[in-house]
Design a protein around this motif. Structure first.
Motif, short mmCIF file in Angstrom:
data_model
loop_
_atom_site.label_atom_id
_atom_site.label_comp_id
_atom_site.label_asym_id
_atom_site.label_seq_id
_atom_site.Cartn_x
_atom_site.Cartn_y
_atom_site.Cartn_z
N LEU A 248 -18.33 14.95 66.55
CA LEU A 248 -17.09 14.88 67.31
C LEU A 248 -16.02 14.27 66.41
CD1 LEU A 248 -15.79 15.43 70.02
CD2 LEU A 248 -16.48 13.17 70.78
N SER A 249 -15.49 15.08 65.53
CA SER A 249 -14.48 14.61 64.58
C SER A 249 -13.14 15.23 64.90
CB SER A 249 -14.88 14.99 63.15
OG SER A 249 -14.85 16.40 62.98
N ILE A 250 -12.10 14.65 64.34
CA ILE A 250 -10.76 15.17 64.57
C ILE A 250 -10.62 16.57 63.99
CG2 ILE A 250 -9.77 14.17 62.47
CD1 ILE A 250 -8.10 14.34 65.95
N ASP A 251 -11.32 16.84 62.87
CA ASP A 251 -11.26 18.18 62.27
C ASP A 251 -11.89 19.21 63.21
OD1 ASP A 251 -10.02 17.27 59.96
OD2 ASP A 251 -11.94 16.82 58.98
N HIS A 252 -13.04 18.85 63.78
CA HIS A 252 -13.69 19.77 64.72
C HIS A 252 -12.81 20.00 65.94
CE1 HIS A 252 -17.76 18.72 62.79
NE2 HIS A 252 -17.54 19.99 62.58
N LEU A 253 -12.21 18.94 66.44
CA LEU A 253 -11.38 19.09 67.63
C LEU A 253 -10.19 20.00 67.36
CD1 LEU A 253 -10.89 18.38 70.55
CD2 LEU A 253 -9.75 16.27 69.82
N GLU A 254 -9.55 19.83 66.22
CA GLU A 254 -8.42 20.71 65.87
C GLU A 254 -8.89 22.15 65.73
OE1 GLU A 254 -5.26 17.86 63.52
OE2 GLU A 254 -6.89 18.76 62.35
N GLU A 255 -10.09 22.33 65.18
CA GLU A 255 -10.66 23.68 65.06
C GLU A 255 -10.91 24.29 66.43
OE1 GLU A 255 -14.87 25.64 63.54
OE2 GLU A 255 -14.14 23.80 62.61
N GLU A 286 -3.63 10.05 65.70
CA GLU A 286 -2.40 10.67 66.21
C GLU A 286 -2.31 12.15 65.86
OE1 GLU A 286 -0.07 9.41 68.23
OE2 GLU A 286 -1.23 7.58 68.38
N ARG A 287 -3.35 12.70 65.21
CA ARG A 287 -3.32 14.14 64.93
C ARG A 287 -3.54 14.94 66.22
NH1 ARG A 287 -7.57 14.65 60.13
NH2 ARG A 287 -7.53 16.85 60.80
N VAL A 288 -4.38 14.39 67.11
CA VAL A 288 -4.55 14.95 68.45
C VAL A 288 -4.41 13.81 69.43
CG1 VAL A 288 -6.11 16.11 70.05
CG2 VAL A 288 -6.06 16.81 67.65
N ARG A 289 -3.44 13.94 70.32
CA ARG A 289 -3.17 12.86 71.29
C ARG A 289 -3.78 13.24 72.64
NH1 ARG A 289 2.98 13.46 71.24
NH2 ARG A 289 2.20 15.61 71.11
N PHE A 290 -4.41 12.23 73.26
CA PHE A 290 -4.99 12.42 74.59
C PHE A 290 -4.09 11.73 75.61
CE2 PHE A 290 -8.65 11.96 71.63
CZ PHE A 290 -9.11 13.26 71.68
N PRO A 291 -3.58 12.44 76.60
CA PRO A 291 -3.82 13.84 76.95
C PRO A 291 -2.70 14.78 76.52
CG PRO A 291 -2.87 12.75 78.83
CD PRO A 291 -2.92 11.71 77.73
N ALA A 292 -1.76 14.32 75.71
CA ALA A 292 -0.60 15.16 75.39
C ALA A 292 -1.00 16.47 74.71
CB ALA A 292 0.37 14.37 74.49
N ASP A 293 -1.98 16.40 73.80
CA ASP A 293 -2.41 17.61 73.09
C ASP A 293 -3.70 18.19 73.66
OD1 ASP A 293 -0.28 17.36 71.20
OD2 ASP A 293 -1.44 15.79 70.18
N CYS A 294 -4.53 17.36 74.22
CA CYS A 294 -5.82 17.81 74.77
C CYS A 294 -6.31 16.75 75.75
CB CYS A 294 -6.83 18.01 73.64
SG CYS A 294 -8.46 18.57 74.20
N SER A 295 -6.75 17.19 76.91
CA SER A 295 -7.33 16.26 77.87
C SER A 295 -8.79 16.01 77.52
CB SER A 295 -7.24 16.82 79.29
OG SER A 295 -5.89 16.81 79.74
N LEU A 296 -9.26 14.79 77.82
CA LEU A 296 -10.64 14.44 77.52
C LEU A 296 -11.18 13.56 78.64
CD1 LEU A 296 -12.18 13.44 74.14
CD2 LEU A 296 -12.70 12.10 76.16
#
Length: 374
Positions: A248-255, A286-296
């Motif tokens: 569960l990395s930021i790279d995987h999430l962006e992918e 801050e590369r992926v913001r919760f929940p602005a860019d993706c909800s978790l």
């Protein structure tokens, strides 16, 4: 006037003389362990009667003679140690068992499965339920069991010998049914899917545990049921096994966001802090913001909590309530002539948190001339 002569406390040797048996036989009967079942019933009753007459260990022997119970309930955990910190995941379970046991007028006996360290610094023998082939839980009238690292063969053995026990959590064995009190993971997971669907999410990635345990299967069933009720066709590509929290990395999430088009993520918590640490690291970039860019949202409680922890949207297990219900179910089993299995599910509590929101607006892709692409 001379003080009255103090009466000597009776010993097991005294009981042996009175009952006409060996001291070893008395020890086996008084201990109430698994080996005591090898003693003839007439001998056992003679020993207990002698113990009662002599006033020996009335709190155990006399109660066994009169009512067939020691009024002792056991608590056994398959984890290595009992929780001592209030932030520990298992602490509310221990608290719930202890409080309900006292409320019911029983005493609580803690059984340790700790491998520990021997005096030589090497690991000591494994403290399984069946030490040397004997069920050491039989010292108690019945037992509450809990833990993730379950020995299925021992659960099966307990079922076969009809020993009264209740597991905290849903567990299954191949050769019978057992009693349990479990969290309703199916409904709780389905409710989280419904909440995300209400917020407009249609691409919901489910990160499930690698092991195919009953709680994981229940969560997956809830996920699929929630999608169906929201009118969303399941996409098998959106069900991923989390072999390691490092996955569960930021790279995987962006992918996943870019390649799979996900807008939200459901994650099954692991039994240690690595998952929450990975999530905190992702949120800190801050590369992926919760929940602005993706909800978790988490499908359960993090293993430990501190005031500095992120307040993730999740559902929470009613751990103390589950433990108390397990004690009540166990006592009901003890009151039955046959220990027919009882299975109870307890609703989870939705925790709104701050990590889910409406579907984020995605920038429209454009070709080199600036025209929107389809």
């Amino acid at each position: 006037m001379a003080p009255p002569e103090r009466r000597r406390r009776p010993t097991q040797r005294d009981i042996a003389r009175r009952a006409g048996v060996s001291q070893a036989t008395v020890s086996l009967v008084i201990s109430g362990g698994a080996a005591s079942t090898q003693i003839a019933e007439s001998t056992r009753r003679a020993v207990l009667a002698a113990a009662e007459e002599l006033g020996y260990a009335a709190n155990v022997a006399a109660r066994s003679l009169k009512g067939g119970r020691n009024r002792l309930l056991g608590l056994y955990t398959f984890e290595s140690v009992f929780p001592t910190d209030q932030r520990d995941f298992y602490y509310p379970f221990l608290l719930g068992v202890a409080e309900e046991t006292a409320r019911q007028g029983y005493d609580l006996l803690l059984f340790s499965s700790d491998r520990g360290e021997s005096g030589t610094g090497t690991p000591s023998a494994d403290r399984s339920i069946y030490v040397g082939g004997a069920n050491r839980l039989k010292i108690a009238d019945g037992c509450v069991l809990l833990g993730r690292n379950v020995r299925r063969e021992e659960l099966s053995a307990l079922v076969r010998e009809d020993f009264p026990f209740v597991f905290v959590g849903r567990r299954e064995v191949d050769d019978g049914e057992l009693s349990y009190v479990a969290a309703d993971y199916v409904s709780a997971t389905g409710a989280l899917v419904a909440e995300l669907a209400r917020l407009g999410h249609r691409r919901i990635l489910y990160l499930r545990a690698l092991e195919d345990s009953e709680p994981t299967r229940d969560r997956e069933e809830g996920y699929r049921r929630g999608l169906a009720e929201a009118g969303i066709v399941p996409d098998e590509a959106l069900i991923r096994r989390l072999a390691d929290p490092a996955d569960l990395s930021i790279d995987h999430l962006e992918e996943w966001i870019g390649g799979l088009g996900i807008t939200s993520l459901l994650v099954e918590p692991t039994e240690d802090n690595r998952l929450t640490e990975a999530l905190a690291t992702m949120a800190g970039t801050e590369r992926v913001r919760f929940p602005a860019d993706c909800s978790l949202a988490l499908l359960g409680d993090p293993p430990s909590w501190t005031p500095e922890s992120r307040n993730w949207t999740r559902f929470s297990l009613p751990r103390a309530q589950m433990a108390g219900e397990a004690v009540r179910v166990l006592i009901e089993l003890l009151d039955q002539e046959t220990h027919e299995p009882r299975q109870l599910t307890v609703p989870c509590e939705f925790v709104p948190g701050d990590s889910i929101g409406p579907v984020p607006a995605r920038p429209v892709a454009a070709d080199p001339d600036g025209r929107p692409t389809t």
